[in-house]
Design a protein around this motif. Structure first.
Motif, PDB file in Angstrom:
ATOM      1  N   VAL A  86       0.826  -1.213   0.000  1.00 22.17           N
ATOM      2  CA  VAL A  86       0.000   0.000   0.000  1.00 22.17           C
ATOM      3  C   VAL A  86       0.858   1.261   0.000  1.00 22.17           C
ATOM      4  O   VAL A  86       0.369   2.350  -0.304  1.00 22.17           O
ATOM      5  N   ARG A  87       2.142   1.127   0.305  1.00 22.00           N
ATOM      6  CA  ARG A  87       3.030   2.289   0.330  1.00 22.00           C
ATOM      7  C   ARG A  87       3.662   2.576  -1.025  1.00 22.00           C
ATOM      8  O   ARG A  87       3.745   3.721  -1.458  1.00 22.00           O
ATOM      9  N   CYS A  88       4.168   1.529  -1.682  1.00 24.63           N
ATOM     10  CA  CYS A  88       4.986   1.780  -2.885  1.00 24.63           C
ATOM     11  C   CYS A  88       4.546   0.981  -4.103  1.00 24.63           C
ATOM     12  O   CYS A  88       5.084   1.183  -5.192  1.00 24.63           O
ATOM     13  N   GLY A  89       3.597   0.076  -3.948  1.00 23.00           N
ATOM     14  CA  GLY A  89       3.113  -0.664  -5.106  1.00 23.00           C
ATOM     15  C   GLY A  89       3.937  -1.886  -5.477  1.00 23.00           C
ATOM     16  O   GLY A  89       3.585  -2.602  -6.421  1.00 23.00           O
ATOM     17  N   ALA A  90       5.012  -2.145  -4.746  1.00 20.40           N
ATOM     18  CA  ALA A  90       5.819  -3.341  -5.008  1.00 20.40           C
ATOM     19  C   ALA A  90       5.053  -4.581  -4.529  1.00 20.40           C
ATOM     20  O   ALA A  90       4.071  -4.462  -3.793  1.00 20.40           O
ATOM     21  N   PRO A  91       5.480  -5.779  -4.959  1.00 21.90           N
ATOM     22  CA  PRO A  91       4.831  -6.987  -4.439  1.00 21.90           C
ATOM     23  C   PRO A  91       4.954  -7.035  -2.915  1.00 21.90           C
ATOM     24  O   PRO A  91       6.040  -6.864  -2.367  1.00 21.90           O
ATOM     25  N   ALA A  92       3.818  -7.203  -2.247  1.00 15.18           N
ATOM     26  CA  ALA A  92       3.807  -7.228  -0.790  1.00 15.18           C
ATOM     27  C   ALA A  92       3.891  -8.660  -0.307  1.00 15.18           C
ATOM     28  O   ALA A  92       3.075  -9.508  -0.674  1.00 15.18           O
ATOM     29  N   THR A  93       4.892  -8.931   0.526  1.00 10.59           N
ATOM     30  CA  THR A  93       5.093 -10.273   1.073  1.00 10.59           C
ATOM     31  C   THR A  93       4.881 -10.304   2.578  1.00 10.59           C
ATOM     32  O   THR A  93       4.922 -11.366   3.186  1.00 10.59           O
TER      33      THR A  93
END
Ligand code: ZN
Length: 197
Positions: free
Chosen positions: A150-157
């Protein structure tokens, strides 16, 4: 009435992991539905304490809805199993089960059952969660899903835990009475765990 084909002699274990909001239950349900379409006998379970989390609502192919059956630990799960065993045993929120889930999954797979366990691989601290790590090691098939940070749009793991809007501390208890808690998916870089008390 068509008779389901005889199952293969060997079962196996599938594990679906990822942070919150990565679609683990959706993927579990998708697999369960495929088995129901094939006329297989299926049972779906979840831990009893799970009420504050989402429901696992499976629609069978004849249009009947059924929910995951809440059970008390791995012993409760074993007691609730149909005899003879179903073709497929699916478990949601597997991280909240005791370590007995590992031996039970192995026993069922040995007996020819397809076992699918979905759950969080890491807790809010980023530590391996409950029986999931041991299940990952023993599983034939593993799927790691990601959400979107939700912060940077990268894949969240990772799952970020926020208490009153602030990142939770490592030592915060898992259940806090009366505090406004939220969770959001974040990547490794944006995941914050405070270490001071
Ligand atoms: Zn991020």
């Amino acid at each position: 009435m068509t008779v389901p084909p005889l199952f293969t002699a060997s079962g196996w274990i599938e594990v679906i992991v990822g942070p919150m909001f990565s679609g683990k239950s959706e993927e579990l349900i998708r697999r369960v539905r495929r088995a129901l379409i094939a006329g297989q006998r299926v049972q779906v379970f979840k831990p009893k304490l799970d009420d504050r989390y989402h429901k696992t609502d499976v629609v069978s192919h004849d249009g009947k809805r059924f929910e995951a059956v809440p059970v008390e630990g791995s012993e409760g799960l074993y007691a609730a199993l149909d005899r003879p065993f179903p073709h497929l045993v699916a478990v949601d929120e597997g991280q909240f089960f005791d370590d007995g889930l590992v031996a039970l999954a192995e026993r069922l797979a040995d007996a020819g059952v397809r076992v699918i366990v979905a759950g969080l691989d890491m807790d809010f601290r980023g530590e391996p969660f409950g029986p999931i790590p041991a299940l990952l090691a023993r599983a034939e098939f593993v799927e790691k899903l990601t959400a979107v940070c939700v912060r940077c749009g990268a894949p969240a793991t990772r799952t970020q835990r926020l208490i009153e809007g602030e990142p939770a501390s490592y030592h915060d208890p898992v259940v806090l009475v009366g505090a406004a808690e939220t969770y959001e998916p974040r990547c490794r870089r944006c995941h914050v765990v405070k270490t001071e008390r």
